[in-house]
Design a protein around this motif. Structure first.
Motif, PDB file in Angstrom:
ATOM      1  N   SER A 115       5.139 -75.276  42.185  1.00 15.52           N
ATOM      2  CA  SER A 115       6.299 -74.617  42.795  1.00 15.52           C
ATOM      3  C   SER A 115       5.886 -73.255  43.336  1.00 15.52           C
ATOM      4  CB  SER A 115       7.397 -74.441  41.745  1.00 15.52           C
ATOM      5  OG  SER A 115       6.934 -73.565  40.725  1.00 15.52           O
ATOM      6  N   LEU A 116       6.772 -72.625  44.066  1.00 17.58           N
ATOM      7  CA  LEU A 116       6.484 -71.291  44.584  1.00 17.58           C
ATOM      8  C   LEU A 116       6.232 -70.299  43.456  1.00 17.58           C
ATOM      9  CD1 LEU A 116       8.996 -71.110  47.568  1.00 17.58           C
ATOM     10  CD2 LEU A 116       6.509 -71.356  47.673  1.00 17.58           C
ATOM     11  N   SER A 117       6.954 -70.435  42.357  1.00 15.88           N
ATOM     12  CA  SER A 117       6.718 -69.523  41.232  1.00 15.88           C
ATOM     13  C   SER A 117       5.348 -69.783  40.608  1.00 15.88           C
ATOM     14  CB  SER A 117       7.828 -69.626  40.191  1.00 15.88           C
ATOM     15  OG  SER A 117       7.897 -70.929  39.659  1.00 15.88           O
ATOM     16  N   VAL A 118       4.894 -71.031  40.593  1.00 17.17           N
ATOM     17  CA  VAL A 118       3.551 -71.347  40.093  1.00 17.17           C
ATOM     18  C   VAL A 118       2.496 -70.748  41.034  1.00 17.17           C
ATOM     19  CG1 VAL A 118       1.899 -73.236  39.705  1.00 17.17           C
ATOM     20  CG2 VAL A 118       4.213 -73.385  38.766  1.00 17.17           C
ATOM     21  N   LEU A 119       2.717 -70.854  42.337  1.00 13.60           N
ATOM     22  CA  LEU A 119       1.784 -70.250  43.288  1.00 13.60           C
ATOM     23  C   LEU A 119       1.699 -68.738  43.066  1.00 13.60           C
ATOM     24  CD1 LEU A 119       2.593 -72.117  46.645  1.00 13.60           C
ATOM     25  CD2 LEU A 119       0.913 -72.717  44.893  1.00 13.60           C
ATOM     26  N   ASP A 120       2.850 -68.101  42.816  1.00 13.81           N
ATOM     27  CA  ASP A 120       2.857 -66.664  42.542  1.00 13.81           C
ATOM     28  C   ASP A 120       2.052 -66.340  41.286  1.00 13.81           C
ATOM     29  OD1 ASP A 120       4.405 -66.118  44.769  1.00 13.81           O
ATOM     30  OD2 ASP A 120       6.295 -66.012  43.640  1.00 13.81           O
ATOM     31  N   GLU A 121       2.239 -67.127  40.233  1.00 11.43           N
ATOM     32  CA  GLU A 121       1.495 -66.912  38.987  1.00 11.43           C
ATOM     33  C   GLU A 121      -0.006 -67.097  39.204  1.00 11.43           C
ATOM     34  OE1 GLU A 121       2.467 -65.882  35.917  1.00 11.43           O
ATOM     35  OE2 GLU A 121       4.466 -65.549  36.741  1.00 11.43           O
ATOM     36  N   MET A 122      -0.373 -68.072  40.032  1.00 11.92           N
ATOM     37  CA  MET A 122      -1.793 -68.278  40.330  1.00 11.92           C
ATOM     38  C   MET A 122      -2.353 -67.075  41.069  1.00 11.92           C
ATOM     39  SD  MET A 122      -1.553 -72.332  41.312  1.00 11.92           S
ATOM     40  CE  MET A 122      -3.125 -72.403  42.131  1.00 11.92           C
ATOM     41  N   ASP A 123      -1.601 -66.543  42.001  1.00 10.68           N
ATOM     42  CA  ASP A 123      -2.018 -65.336  42.732  1.00 10.68           C
ATOM     43  C   ASP A 123      -2.251 -64.176  41.764  1.00 10.68           C
ATOM     44  OD1 ASP A 123      -2.662 -65.067  45.415  1.00 10.68           O
ATOM     45  OD2 ASP A 123      -0.580 -64.993  46.081  1.00 10.68           O
ATOM     46  N   HIS A 124      -1.309 -63.982  40.822  1.00  9.48           N
ATOM     47  CA  HIS A 124      -1.441 -62.903  39.838  1.00  9.48           C
ATOM     48  C   HIS A 124      -2.661 -63.126  38.951  1.00  9.48           C
ATOM     49  CE1 HIS A 124       2.254 -61.067  41.087  1.00  9.48           C
ATOM     50  NE2 HIS A 124       2.994 -62.089  40.709  1.00  9.48           N
ATOM     51  N   ALA A 125      -2.921 -64.377  38.586  1.00 12.71           N
ATOM     52  CA  ALA A 125      -4.083 -64.692  37.753  1.00 12.71           C
ATOM     53  C   ALA A 125      -5.385 -64.382  38.493  1.00 12.71           C
ATOM     54  CB  ALA A 125      -4.044 -66.152  37.319  1.00 12.71           C
ATOM     55  N   LEU A 126      -5.405 -64.630  39.802  1.00 10.42           N
ATOM     56  CA  LEU A 126      -6.595 -64.287  40.593  1.00 10.42           C
ATOM     57  C   LEU A 126      -6.799 -62.770  40.617  1.00 10.42           C
ATOM     58  CD1 LEU A 126      -6.212 -66.808  43.551  1.00 10.42           C
ATOM     59  CD2 LEU A 126      -7.945 -66.870  41.744  1.00 10.42           C
ATOM     60  N   ASP A 127      -5.695 -62.027  40.704  1.00  2.45           N
ATOM     61  CA  ASP A 127      -5.787 -60.566  40.635  1.00  2.45           C
ATOM     62  C   ASP A 127      -6.344 -60.131  39.279  1.00  2.45           C
ATOM     63  OD1 ASP A 127      -4.711 -60.301  43.195  1.00  2.45           O
ATOM     64  OD2 ASP A 127      -2.657 -59.990  42.446  1.00  2.45           O
ATOM     65  N   LEU A 128      -5.837 -60.733  38.211  1.00  5.42           N
ATOM     66  CA  LEU A 128      -6.295 -60.427  36.861  1.00  5.42           C
ATOM     67  C   LEU A 128      -7.793 -60.703  36.727  1.00  5.42           C
ATOM     68  CD1 LEU A 128      -5.869 -59.821  33.799  1.00  5.42           C
ATOM     69  CD2 LEU A 128      -5.325 -62.254  33.548  1.00  5.42           C
ATOM     70  N   ALA A 129      -8.226 -61.846  37.231  1.00  9.16           N
ATOM     71  CA  ALA A 129      -9.637 -62.199  37.145  1.00  9.16           C
ATOM     72  C   ALA A 129     -10.507 -61.165  37.850  1.00  9.16           C
ATOM     73  CB  ALA A 129      -9.862 -63.584  37.745  1.00  9.16           C
ATOM     74  N   LYS A 130     -10.026 -60.693  38.975  1.00  5.13           N
ATOM     75  CA  LYS A 130     -10.782 -59.724  39.781  1.00  5.13           C
ATOM     76  C   LYS A 130     -10.966 -58.399  39.035  1.00  5.13           C
ATOM     77  CE  LYS A 130     -10.676 -57.627  44.376  1.00  5.13           C
ATOM     78  NZ  LYS A 130      -9.940 -57.555  45.639  1.00  5.13           N
ATOM     79  N   ILE A 131      -9.899 -57.918  38.401  1.00  7.02           N
ATOM     80  CA  ILE A 131      -9.980 -56.609  37.742  1.00  7.02           C
ATOM     81  C   ILE A 131     -10.510 -56.682  36.316  1.00  7.02           C
ATOM     82  CG2 ILE A 131      -8.165 -55.595  39.168  1.00  7.02           C
ATOM     83  CD1 ILE A 131      -6.264 -55.899  36.772  1.00  7.02           C
ATOM     84  N   SER A 132     -10.547 -57.880  35.731  1.00  4.42           N
ATOM     85  CA  SER A 132     -10.938 -57.995  34.324  1.00  4.42           C
ATOM     86  C   SER A 132     -12.427 -58.229  34.120  1.00  4.42           C
ATOM     87  CB  SER A 132     -10.167 -59.154  33.670  1.00  4.42           C
ATOM     88  OG  SER A 132     -10.654 -60.394  34.184  1.00  4.42           O
ATOM     89  N   GLY A 133     -13.149 -58.435  35.194  1.00  4.07           N
ATOM     90  CA  GLY A 133     -14.577 -58.696  35.045  1.00  4.07           C
ATOM     91  C   GLY A 133     -14.904 -60.141  34.695  1.00  4.07           C
ATOM     92  N   ALA A 134     -13.945 -61.027  34.868  1.00  2.00           N
ATOM     93  CA  ALA A 134     -14.201 -62.446  34.592  1.00  2.00           C
ATOM     94  C   ALA A 134     -15.256 -62.970  35.556  1.00  2.00           C
ATOM     95  CB  ALA A 134     -12.911 -63.252  34.733  1.00  2.00           C
ATOM     96  N   GLU A 135     -15.937 -64.020  35.137  1.00  2.00           N
ATOM     97  CA  GLU A 135     -16.964 -64.643  35.963  1.00  2.00           C
ATOM     98  C   GLU A 135     -16.557 -66.023  36.461  1.00  2.00           C
ATOM     99  OE1 GLU A 135     -20.480 -64.689  33.551  1.00  2.00           O
ATOM    100  OE2 GLU A 135     -20.512 -62.505  33.358  1.00  2.00           O
TER     101      GLU A 135
END
Length: 190
Positions: free
Chosen positions: A28-48
């Motif tokens: 859903s659109l809300s799931v797409l939004d959550e995925m976008d936020h998770a990508l942001d989190l991955a970027k700033i958290s140092g995930a690999e």
């Protein structure tokens, strides 16, 4: 967890899990939004590494058909563009992206898997672009990514028949990279 997604961090891995199996894990659109936020989190958290997976025997069913049916004609292009932008972001992500496919992977979910660098599935997984049976076509980049990955003939067969293919067939044509008996171990190998 919110809106059908749970985001977890395990060492250097962000796991994005679709958690609405009773609705076939719609994107859903809300799931797409959550995925976008998770990508942001991955970027700033140092995930690999980022892993996408589902729950039960369903990876995800693709775009939420209830939302598609409610889109006004003048907003259809924007609806498709939203999903396209996210799939492009995943495809261009500098981290390793993996789809751990635990079951049915249909429509927009297949577009998501195609956007990932790696695709690993259980033997019971099935793959399908059901759009022709629904009177729609994927709008999230699958029409471009699928032929590049599996060849034009295999892609056209999947698009035109809307028939699911098995994990063994997906492996044979190059749609997935491996079949595993234990997806959990794939998460732990990060």
């Amino acid at each position: 967890m919110s809106n059908g997604v749970r985001v977890e961090r395990s060492d250097s891995t962000i796991v994005i899990k679709f958690v609405r199996p009773e609705l076939r894990n719609p994107l859903s659109l809300s799931v797409l939004d959550e995925m976008d936020h998770a990508l942001d989190l991955a970027k700033i958290s140092g995930a690999e590494r980022i892993i996408f997976t589902g729950t039960g025997n369903i990876f995800a069913s693709g775009a939420d058909l209830r939302e598609i049916n409610a889109v006004e004609p003048e907003r259809v292009r924007g609806f498709a563009a939203r999903g396209q932008r996210l799939m492009e972001r995943i495809e261009q992500c500098p981290l390793t992206t993996t789809a751990l496919i635990n079951g049915a992977c249909y429509g927009g979910a297949l577009d998501l898997a195609l956007s990932c660098e790696q695709r690993i599935a259980v033997a019971e997984a099935t793959f399908c672009h059901p759009g022709t049976g629904l009177g729609i076509i994927t709008g999230w980049g699958g029409t471009q990514r699928l032929p590049r990955l599996v060849g034009q003939a295999n892609a056209l067969r999947m698009f035109f028949t809307a028939s699911p293919i098995s994990a063994s067939e997906a492996l044979r044509i190059g749609l997935i990279d491996a079949i595993t008996e234990d997806l959990a171990s794939c998460i732990l190998k990060s």
